[in-house]
Design an enzyme around this catalytic site. Sequence first.
Site, PDB file in Angstrom:
ATOM      1  N   GLU A   1      31.219  20.707 -32.861  1.00  0.00           N
ATOM      2  CA  GLU A   1      31.699  22.058 -32.542  1.00  0.00           C
ATOM      3  C   GLU A   1      31.260  23.075 -33.591  1.00  0.00           C
ATOM      4  O   GLU A   1      32.046  23.920 -34.025  1.00  0.00           O
ATOM      5  CB  GLU A   1      33.226  22.058 -32.374  1.00  0.00           C
ATOM      6  CG  GLU A   1      33.679  21.122 -31.256  1.00  0.00           C
ATOM      7  CD  GLU A   1      35.160  21.153 -30.958  1.00  0.00           C
ATOM      8  OE1 GLU A   1      35.953  21.437 -31.871  1.00  0.00           O
ATOM      9  OE2 GLU A   1      35.532  20.886 -29.790  1.00  0.00           O
TER      10      GLU A   1
ATOM     11  N   ASP B   1      39.361  14.723 -25.109  1.00  0.00           N
ATOM     12  CA  ASP B   1      40.039  15.525 -26.126  1.00  0.00           C
ATOM     13  C   ASP B   1      41.539  15.633 -25.851  1.00  0.00           C
ATOM     14  O   ASP B   1      41.992  16.689 -25.399  1.00  0.00           O
ATOM     15  CB  ASP B   1      39.409  16.923 -26.177  1.00  0.00           C
ATOM     16  CG  ASP B   1      39.823  17.686 -27.428  1.00  0.00           C
ATOM     17  OD1 ASP B   1      40.445  17.075 -28.305  1.00  0.00           O
ATOM     18  OD2 ASP B   1      39.507  18.890 -27.517  1.00  0.00           O
TER      19      ASP B   1
ATOM     20  N   GLU C   1      48.542  20.717 -27.860  1.00  0.00           N
ATOM     21  CA  GLU C   1      47.452  21.593 -27.423  1.00  0.00           C
ATOM     22  C   GLU C   1      47.245  21.536 -25.913  1.00  0.00           C
ATOM     23  O   GLU C   1      47.040  22.558 -25.263  1.00  0.00           O
ATOM     24  CB  GLU C   1      46.157  21.178 -28.144  1.00  0.00           C
ATOM     25  CG  GLU C   1      44.937  21.946 -27.674  1.00  0.00           C
ATOM     26  CD  GLU C   1      43.663  21.563 -28.416  1.00  0.00           C
ATOM     27  OE1 GLU C   1      43.713  20.690 -29.300  1.00  0.00           O
ATOM     28  OE2 GLU C   1      42.606  22.147 -28.089  1.00  0.00           O
TER      29      GLU C   1
HETATM   30  C1  GCV Z   1      40.127  21.421 -35.038  1.00  0.00           C
HETATM   31  C2  GCV Z   1      39.555  20.410 -29.926  1.00  0.00           C
HETATM   32  C3  GCV Z   1      40.366  21.589 -30.329  1.00  0.00           C
HETATM   33  C4  GCV Z   1      39.842  22.230 -31.591  1.00  0.00           C
HETATM   34  C5  GCV Z   1      39.807  21.158 -32.683  1.00  0.00           C
HETATM   35  C6  GCV Z   1      38.899  20.029 -32.202  1.00  0.00           C
HETATM   36  C7  GCV Z   1      38.825  18.888 -33.199  1.00  0.00           C
HETATM   37  O1  GCV Z   1      38.296  20.807 -29.467  1.00  0.00           O
HETATM   38  O2  GCV Z   1      40.418  22.504 -29.277  1.00  0.00           O
HETATM   39  O3  GCV Z   1      40.699  23.276 -31.933  1.00  0.00           O
HETATM   40  O4  GCV Z   1      39.344  21.683 -33.900  1.00  0.00           O
HETATM   41  O5  GCV Z   1      39.401  19.516 -31.005  1.00  0.00           O
HETATM   42  O6  GCV Z   1      39.561  17.933 -33.029  1.00  0.00           O
HETATM   43  O7  GCV Z   1      38.039  18.961 -34.125  1.00  0.00           O
END
Ligand code: GCV
Length: 545
Positions: free
Chosen positions: A137, A211, A239
Amino acid sequence: MLNHWDNPLGTIERGYAGSSLWKWYELPEVIDQRYIDYARANASIGINAVVLNNVNASARFLTKEYIVKVKALADVFRPYGIKVFLSLNFAAPKLLGGAKNSDPMAPEVRNWWKNVTKDIYSAIPDFGGYLVKANSEGEPGPQDFGRTHADGANMLAEAIAPYKGIVIWRAFVYAADPKGDRFKEAYKDFKPLDGTFASNVLVQVKNGPIDFQSREPFHPLFGAMPKTPLAMEFQLTQEYLGFSTNLVYEAPLFKECLESDTYSNGKGSTVAKIVDGSVDNHSLTAMAGVANTGSDRNWTGHLMSQANWYAFGRLAWNHSLSSEQIASEWIKMTLTQEPKAVTTIQDLMIKSREIYVDFTTPLGLHHVMGQNIHFGPEPWLEKSARPDWTAIYYHRADSVGLGFDRTAQGSNALGLYSKEVQALWGNPETCPLPYLLWFHHVSWNKKLSSGKTLWNEFASRYYEGVKSVEWMQKQWNSVQSSIDPQIFADVSGRLAAQHREALNWRDACVLYFQQYSKQPIPTQYQVPTRTLDEMKEIVRIYQLK
Ligand code: GCV
């Protein structure tokens, strides 16, 4: 261990319980009493390690100015048996040290990490180690220099080994490939590296391959890397589970994953036994929970989410405990000892996760939540910065049916699992309904094991899910006389909000998918009074800045 996704300015990525507990600008001079209370709570359930900062890491934590702040927290936590860890920004040598780049094979870079590590250990002799999100990411990592994840992890492992520290390297990586299947990406990168990591490296794997969805099959890396200790990463912060307005008790979710059999070393090679090291003889083991704590007075926003923090600690040390027992312990310590109320609340907690699945993503549907904020439904999402951030990439609805074909005729993600697991999930006739749409594209008229067609079962789940939230409200109301009035009112309010959100999920999803099934809402249910366009507008407004 808890992983805090806390940022230096006090915000928390995916945090729904106020702001960060760590007041970086006041440290090291001011020691907030809550640091001590937090340590006591963790110690009471065996949590003995804490990563203080977000995996999307600021390099500033590695500066001399911040090391004294981290030391102050380490000093508070030490008497409670808790070690402090930091998340690293892999580009720190360049960002802070003025190095040309952060190539893990460059001597200058390797020395830089050795020096920083020395600074940390001279301040904090029992510092735990590093957690790293690399090449994921947009975060920097060794692949930026043509190196592997193992090259990056081993460089840090070498720097920290003299102090007996460890490196926890995350496997949450996924290249954007519109034709590929995100499900397979981490496996593709990490499986070939098995056996190449230094002995003080753990690879941390999320419970599922995508995720932290409300239900995921276990991650195919569990059981696939016998020469590498794998740490579990669960998410306590909700989340994808309705933030802090939804009551979702996560112990059943954790246990479903931990008790899944990978068959990697014969029957009984459960995920739990991979993680606790017993299947492959590893003594370095870990289980991480992405923290759900914040500055809210009750720590977790939704008071009932405290149970997820508690359950995580209990299961980390004893995965054979039942979700019921853990819930009952927590209720008696937190809410009431009145026997009827205890069993009523316990029942409500146990059913809460399945109820959430039903009104959001039934039958194995996944990743159809609102873009970016990950709240509410957005199954119509077609375009995003990456194809695998849309909803249509996952649900694949068309005039024929619904679901992602991951069999050999499709992406063959199923092929990453042992043959026993493939047999369990590979046949659409026998695949358990909770996993059906994870692995199969099923026609709308297909008769399921429930006796209903896919469309009727799918639509019914949304309606029954909403009704079940009403049942939760009723159950909660029935325990009023046994609960502290403020807590009672707060949870009642959140259940009412959950009901409103469940109606949004229901109406948005049945109306959207009905465009493909072209079939009526099952006759026993009322057709939504809102239109699909109205639902789209509600979700659009959620996302306005
Ligand atoms: C910390 C998901 C979340 C991100 C998070 C990522 C991760 O994509 O939406 O906010 O980033 O996981 O676990 O690195």
